[in-house]
Scaffold this active site. Structure first.
Site, PDB file in Angstrom:
ATOM      1  N   TYR A   1      46.052  38.299  40.316  1.00 45.42           N
ATOM      2  CA  TYR A   1      46.550  38.098  38.944  1.00 45.42           C
ATOM      3  C   TYR A   1      46.688  36.612  38.624  1.00 45.42           C
ATOM      4  O   TYR A   1      46.493  36.197  37.490  1.00 45.42           O
ATOM      5  CB  TYR A   1      47.921  38.751  38.750  1.00 45.42           C
ATOM      6  CG  TYR A   1      47.956  40.228  38.995  1.00 45.42           C
ATOM      7  CD1 TYR A   1      46.861  41.026  38.679  1.00 45.42           C
ATOM      8  CD2 TYR A   1      49.078  40.838  39.530  1.00 45.42           C
ATOM      9  CE1 TYR A   1      46.881  42.381  38.907  1.00 45.42           C
ATOM     10  CE2 TYR A   1      49.114  42.195  39.760  1.00 45.42           C
ATOM     11  CZ  TYR A   1      48.006  42.956  39.456  1.00 45.42           C
ATOM     12  OH  TYR A   1      48.050  44.292  39.696  1.00 45.42           O
TER      13      TYR A   1
ATOM     14  N   GLN B   1      38.162  46.737  25.462  1.00 43.91           N
ATOM     15  CA  GLN B   1      38.456  46.880  26.888  1.00 43.91           C
ATOM     16  C   GLN B   1      39.071  45.595  27.424  1.00 43.91           C
ATOM     17  O   GLN B   1      39.481  45.529  28.571  1.00 43.91           O
ATOM     18  CB  GLN B   1      37.161  47.156  27.658  1.00 43.91           C
ATOM     19  CG  GLN B   1      36.483  48.441  27.237  1.00 43.91           C
ATOM     20  CD  GLN B   1      35.045  48.496  27.727  1.00 43.91           C
ATOM     21  OE1 GLN B   1      34.774  48.990  28.797  1.00 43.91           O
ATOM     22  NE2 GLN B   1      34.127  47.970  26.936  1.00 43.91           N
ATOM     23  N   ASN B   2      39.101  44.564  26.569  1.00 40.38           N
ATOM     24  CA  ASN B   2      39.580  43.264  27.039  1.00 40.38           C
ATOM     25  C   ASN B   2      41.099  43.209  27.065  1.00 40.38           C
ATOM     26  O   ASN B   2      41.776  43.865  26.273  1.00 40.38           O
ATOM     27  CB  ASN B   2      39.028  42.144  26.158  1.00 40.38           C
ATOM     28  CG  ASN B   2      37.523  42.041  26.283  1.00 40.38           C
ATOM     29  OD1 ASN B   2      36.946  42.596  27.217  1.00 40.38           O
ATOM     30  ND2 ASN B   2      36.886  41.355  25.360  1.00 40.38           N
TER      31      ASN B   2
ATOM     32  N   HIS C   1      42.594  48.981  27.972  1.00 39.41           N
ATOM     33  CA  HIS C   1      42.865  48.565  29.349  1.00 39.41           C
ATOM     34  C   HIS C   1      44.125  47.697  29.455  1.00 39.41           C
ATOM     35  O   HIS C   1      44.289  46.950  30.417  1.00 39.41           O
ATOM     36  CB  HIS C   1      41.650  47.840  29.944  1.00 39.41           C
ATOM     37  CG  HIS C   1      40.494  48.763  30.164  1.00 39.41           C
ATOM     38  ND1 HIS C   1      39.212  48.330  30.426  1.00 39.41           N
ATOM     39  CD2 HIS C   1      40.420  50.121  30.179  1.00 39.41           C
ATOM     40  CE1 HIS C   1      38.405  49.381  30.576  1.00 39.41           C
ATOM     41  NE2 HIS C   1      39.118  50.466  30.423  1.00 39.41           N
TER      42      HIS C   1
ATOM     43  N   CYS D   1      57.261  47.286  34.829  1.00 41.35           N
ATOM     44  CA  CYS D   1      57.722  47.874  36.084  1.00 41.35           C
ATOM     45  C   CYS D   1      57.212  49.307  36.169  1.00 41.35           C
ATOM     46  O   CYS D   1      57.443  50.108  35.254  1.00 41.35           O
ATOM     47  CB  CYS D   1      59.251  47.849  36.112  1.00 41.35           C
ATOM     48  SG  CYS D   1      59.911  48.696  37.565  1.00 41.35           S
TER      49      CYS D   1
ATOM     50  N   ASN E   1      24.276  42.474  22.414  1.00 42.97           N
ATOM     51  CA  ASN E   1      24.443  42.153  23.835  1.00 42.97           C
ATOM     52  C   ASN E   1      23.342  41.181  24.262  1.00 42.97           C
ATOM     53  O   ASN E   1      22.241  41.209  23.717  1.00 42.97           O
ATOM     54  CB  ASN E   1      24.352  43.434  24.681  1.00 42.97           C
ATOM     55  CG  ASN E   1      25.039  43.285  26.024  1.00 42.97           C
ATOM     56  OD1 ASN E   1      24.723  42.394  26.807  1.00 42.97           O
ATOM     57  ND2 ASN E   1      25.998  44.159  26.301  1.00 42.97           N
TER      58      ASN E   1
HETATM   59  P1  NAD Z   1      31.159  44.020  31.789  1.00 44.26           P
HETATM   60  O1  NAD Z   1      31.492  42.819  32.585  1.00 44.26           O
HETATM   61  O2  NAD Z   1      30.842  45.275  32.493  1.00 44.26           O
HETATM   62  O3  NAD Z   1      29.967  43.744  30.792  1.00 44.26           O
HETATM   63  C1  NAD Z   1      29.923  42.613  29.977  1.00 44.26           C
HETATM   64  C2  NAD Z   1      28.731  42.765  29.038  1.00 44.26           C
HETATM   65  O4  NAD Z   1      28.709  41.661  28.173  1.00 44.26           O
HETATM   66  C3  NAD Z   1      27.374  42.806  29.769  1.00 44.26           C
HETATM   67  O5  NAD Z   1      26.621  43.886  29.270  1.00 44.26           O
HETATM   68  C4  NAD Z   1      26.726  41.457  29.399  1.00 44.26           C
HETATM   69  O6  NAD Z   1      25.331  41.575  29.271  1.00 44.26           O
HETATM   70  C5  NAD Z   1      27.384  41.194  28.048  1.00 44.26           C
HETATM   71  N1  NAD Z   1      27.478  39.784  27.672  1.00 44.26           N
HETATM   72  C6  NAD Z   1      27.783  38.717  28.465  1.00 44.26           C
HETATM   73  N2  NAD Z   1      27.836  37.601  27.728  1.00 44.26           N
HETATM   74  C7  NAD Z   1      27.568  37.946  26.451  1.00 44.26           C
HETATM   75  C8  NAD Z   1      27.492  37.234  25.216  1.00 44.26           C
HETATM   76  N3  NAD Z   1      27.711  35.916  25.149  1.00 44.26           N
HETATM   77  N4  NAD Z   1      27.180  37.933  24.086  1.00 44.26           N
HETATM   78  C9  NAD Z   1      26.947  39.265  24.129  1.00 44.26           C
HETATM   79  N5  NAD Z   1      27.013  39.994  25.263  1.00 44.26           N
HETATM   80  C10 NAD Z   1      27.333  39.350  26.410  1.00 44.26           C
HETATM   81  O7  NAD Z   1      32.403  44.163  30.826  1.00 44.26           O
HETATM   82  P2  NAD Z   1      33.056  45.433  30.201  1.00 44.26           P
HETATM   83  O8  NAD Z   1      32.008  46.394  29.784  1.00 44.26           O
HETATM   84  O9  NAD Z   1      34.027  44.952  29.216  1.00 44.26           O
HETATM   85  O10 NAD Z   1      33.878  46.073  31.432  1.00 44.26           O
HETATM   86  C11 NAD Z   1      34.492  45.333  32.469  1.00 44.26           C
HETATM   87  C12 NAD Z   1      36.006  45.493  32.582  1.00 44.26           C
HETATM   88  O11 NAD Z   1      36.573  44.256  32.981  1.00 44.26           O
HETATM   89  C13 NAD Z   1      36.680  45.838  31.304  1.00 44.26           C
HETATM   90  O12 NAD Z   1      37.293  47.037  31.512  1.00 44.26           O
HETATM   91  C14 NAD Z   1      37.720  44.770  31.013  1.00 44.26           C
HETATM   92  O13 NAD Z   1      39.015  45.354  31.051  1.00 44.26           O
HETATM   93  C15 NAD Z   1      37.671  43.834  32.159  1.00 44.26           C
HETATM   94  N6  NAD Z   1      37.482  42.419  31.767  1.00 44.26           N
HETATM   95  C16 NAD Z   1      38.149  41.877  30.696  1.00 44.26           C
HETATM   96  C17 NAD Z   1      37.945  40.547  30.361  1.00 44.26           C
HETATM   97  C18 NAD Z   1      38.670  39.963  29.174  1.00 44.26           C
HETATM   98  O14 NAD Z   1      39.737  40.442  28.816  1.00 44.26           O
HETATM   99  N7  NAD Z   1      38.103  38.935  28.537  1.00 44.26           N
HETATM  100  C19 NAD Z   1      37.067  39.761  31.094  1.00 44.26           C
HETATM  101  C20 NAD Z   1      36.422  40.340  32.180  1.00 44.26           C
HETATM  102  C21 NAD Z   1      36.632  41.684  32.500  1.00 44.26           C
END
Ligand code: NAD
Length: 248
Positions: free
Chosen positions: A71, A105-106, A123, A131, A217
């Site tokens: 974390y 999902q971010n 997420h 807690c 994407n």
């Molecule tokens: P992922 O990492 O599986 O996929 C990311 C996608 O974004 C890929 O398909 C990639 O090709 C695309 N991508 C990368 N750069 C790009 C850009 N500049 N423009 C357009 N597309 C782009 O991510 P996901 O599908 O969100 O799943 C991963 C998990 O990890 C999520 O559940 C999330 O909770 C977590 N996560 C969150 C963050 C955040 O909050 N910023 C960062 C990393 C991971």
């Protein structure tokens, strides 16, 4: 139809303009141009940390201290990051009444910083610690990330964890997401690999009911073959262009 082409921008904009319940679904890719790498990329966190060792509920119970090591690395990456033109374009769409909600999902909170008001964070989010014992929650403080050790719950003294969903935990906001997706007739799918369930099935649900799916994407994904419109490139350039095309 499924072609990657800027030539389709006007056609896509026309299809989106007529939507009654437009939504956006975002993933890690939308924040890459804000300086937050997606987890699977070469400089992503999964190259440094094994998710099975630090990002599962079981691992947290086994060793909160080890999980906090992860974390703190995550907190360092997220600190001070700002929204980019893709987040801003979605906030602008909502302000103009052209977007009902963002399902994300971010955990980084950048949609809200950009001005989006209706954001469903499936997420979780990193702005609070919670807690798992008594449910107490408090805002995260810089000290939580800079100090060693594991922050404890004020009430039951158990280890606190960031309010993010670990593997093995339930996804949040599912009922609300269900309602939104059932009504949705146009879905912008931005920067997600469309591999993490249950979110990965949402575009297919919209498509199977006749709704239009628009993918933005840099790479091909599991969704690409089924999307109605596919825009290949960086979303910080694509999304503002799409919003502009809606005005024309
Ligand atoms: P992922 O990492 O599986 O996929 C990311 C996608 O974004 C890929 O398909 C990639 O090709 C695309 N991508 C990368 N750069 C790009 C850009 N500049 N423009 C357009 N597309 C782009 O991510 P996901 O599908 O969100 O799943 C991963 C998990 O990890 C999520 O559940 C999330 O909770 C977590 N996560 C969150 C963050 C955040 O909050 N910023 C960062 C990393 C991971």
């Amino acid at each position: 139809m499924n072609e990657t082409s800027w030539g389709l921008l006007d056609e896509a904009a026309a299809a989106f303009r007529g939507a009654r319940h437009p939504l956006a679904l975002t993933g890690a890719g939308i924040s890459v141009e804000s300086g937050i790498p997606d987890f699977r990329s070469d400089d992503g966190l999964w190259r440094r940390f094994d998710p099975a060792e630090c990002a599962t509920l079981e691992a947290f119970h086994r060793s909160p201290a080890k999980a906090w090591h992860f974390y703190r690395a995550l907190g360092e990456i997220l600190a001070g990051k700002l929204p980019n033109p893709a987040h801003q374009a979605l906030a602008e769409l909502e302000r103009r009444g052209r977007l009902r909600a963002v399902i994300t999902q971010n955990i980084d909170g950048l949609h809200q910083v950009a001005g989006s008001r209706r954001v469903l964070e499936v997420h979780g989010e990193h702005r609070h610690l919670h807690c798992l014992g008594c449910g107490w929650k408090r805002p995260v403080s810089p000290a939580d990330y800079s100090e060693e050790g594991v922050p404890a719950c004020r009430h039951c003294r158990r280890a606190l964890k960031p309010n993010v969903v670990l593997f093995g935990e339930l996804v949040r906001e599912l009922q609300e997401v269900d309602r939104e997706i059932e009504a949705c007739d146009a879905l912008l799918v931005i920067g997600t690999s469309a591999e993490v369930y249950p979110v990965a099935e949402l575009p297919f649900r919209v498509g199977s009911r006749g709704g239009r799916v628009f993918e933005f994407n840099v790479a091909e994904t599991a969704l690409t073959g089924d999307a109605d419109f596919t825009f290949r490139g960086k979303c910080a350039a694509l999304l503002p262009a799409f919003v502009q095309a809606l005005d024309e």
